[in-house]
Scaffold this active site. Structure first.
Site, short mmCIF file in Angstrom:
data_model
loop_
_atom_site.label_atom_id
_atom_site.label_comp_id
_atom_site.label_asym_id
_atom_site.label_seq_id
_atom_site.Cartn_x
_atom_site.Cartn_y
_atom_site.Cartn_z
N HIS A 71 -5.89 3.10 -4.00
CA HIS A 71 -5.92 3.21 -2.53
C HIS A 71 -6.41 4.60 -2.11
CE1 HIS A 71 -5.07 1.68 1.38
NE2 HIS A 71 -4.03 2.45 1.63
N ASP B 66 0.82 -1.21 0.00
CA ASP B 66 0.00 0.00 0.00
C ASP B 66 0.85 1.27 0.00
OD1 ASP B 66 -2.08 -1.76 0.23
OD2 ASP B 66 -2.93 -0.89 2.05
N ASP B 67 0.18 2.37 -0.33
CA ASP B 67 0.68 3.74 -0.14
C ASP B 67 1.72 4.20 -1.14
OD1 ASP B 67 -1.05 3.74 1.96
OD2 ASP B 67 0.48 3.76 3.54
N HIS C 250 -6.29 9.26 1.31
CA HIS C 250 -6.09 8.39 2.48
C HIS C 250 -6.64 9.05 3.75
CE1 HIS C 250 -4.25 5.24 4.96
NE2 HIS C 250 -3.87 4.63 3.86
N HIS D 69 3.39 -2.28 3.35
CA HIS D 69 3.47 -0.91 2.86
C HIS D 69 4.84 -0.66 2.23
CE1 HIS D 69 0.36 -0.91 5.97
NE2 HIS D 69 -0.19 0.10 5.33
#
Length: 246
Positions: free
Chosen positions: A104, A52-53, A108, A204
């Site tokens: 994603h 992620d991210d 966020h 991540h």
């Protein structure tokens, strides 16, 4: 469903029977194909490594490690990062090397996504950015902080389904973001929570995760897992809501 034009039009009853029969045949073929796939993978354990991210300054290094080990992974990228030109070459590279890039969100931001109900608009914008950069048309998204509690909001839930989005949570939370200076703690968490034949590992794009990645790969190989990458064509549900439509 439009019927092919001819000299005579079939009765509605016959048309309905024809459609049902065709649908039945299609279903039988799909079931048989699934059975064949299951036979082929009868004893196969599968793990999906997800990150992620991104994109980030570490994306290229993650791709290097994955390439070295011959493994494809699934990335969930953030719109605010995708906008940065310096990261876009690695996003293109990820697709070129066989990885999957899903969305994603743009921000966020929990309040913006869930309280202000901007989840679907943000995911659409992020997917559009991925398409602009890579030419792909992904439908998979990962909700920041998971589909529970975020997608328990009935309106958002319905909007996600109507938008045709697919949602993936995870089966293993590595908690890698919590332990920047304790990689072995991350490894212990992954090992202790690996229990199923199909696992989806949440990680991540962090430096500590990058350093640990060869060890993570080695662990799953030792446990007899194959490494999978998400495919829109072969989607399977993996959400905390247990909703087969997502």
């Amino acid at each position: 469903m439009a019927e092919t034009l001819g000299e005579t039009s079939p009765s509605p009853r016959k048309s309905e029977e024809k459609v049902k029969k065709a649908a039945g045949k299609q279903t039988e073929k799909e079931i048989e194909r699934e059975k064949e796939e299951l036979r082929d993978k009868k004893n196969e354990k599968m793990v999906y490594l997800t990150f992620d991210d991104g994109p980030s300054k570490w994306t290229g290094d993650f791709l290097d490690v994955l390439k070295e080990h011959g493994i494809h992974a699934t990335f969930f990228m953030q719109g605010s990062h995708l906008k940065q030109p310096s990261y876009q070459s690695d996003v293109k590279r990820a697709i070129k090397e066989g990885h999957y890039v899903g969305a994603h969100s743009m921000t966020h931001d929990s309040d913006e996504l869930y309280k202000n109900r901007q989840f679907v608009p943000e995911m659409r914008k992020t997917l559009a950015l991925i398409h602009k950069i890579t030419g792909t048309n992904p439908h998979l998204v990962r909700p920041p902080y998971g589909s529970i509690p975020g997608l328990q909001d009935e309106l958002i839930h319905v909007q996600v389904i109507e938008a045709g989005l697919k949602v993936w949570d995870w089966t293993i939370d590595s908690q890698d973001w919590k332990y920047p200076n304790d990689p072995q703690k991350i490894m212990t968490i992954i090992k202790s929570t690996t229990t199923e034949d199909v696992e989806v590992v949440l990680m991540h794009e962090k430096e500590q995760t990058l350093k640990l990645l060869p060890q993570i790969i080695a662990f799953f190989k030792e446990q007899g897992y194959e490494f999978g990458v998400y495919s829109d064509q072969h989607h399977f549900p993996n959400n905390f809501l247990s909703d087969s439509r997502l």
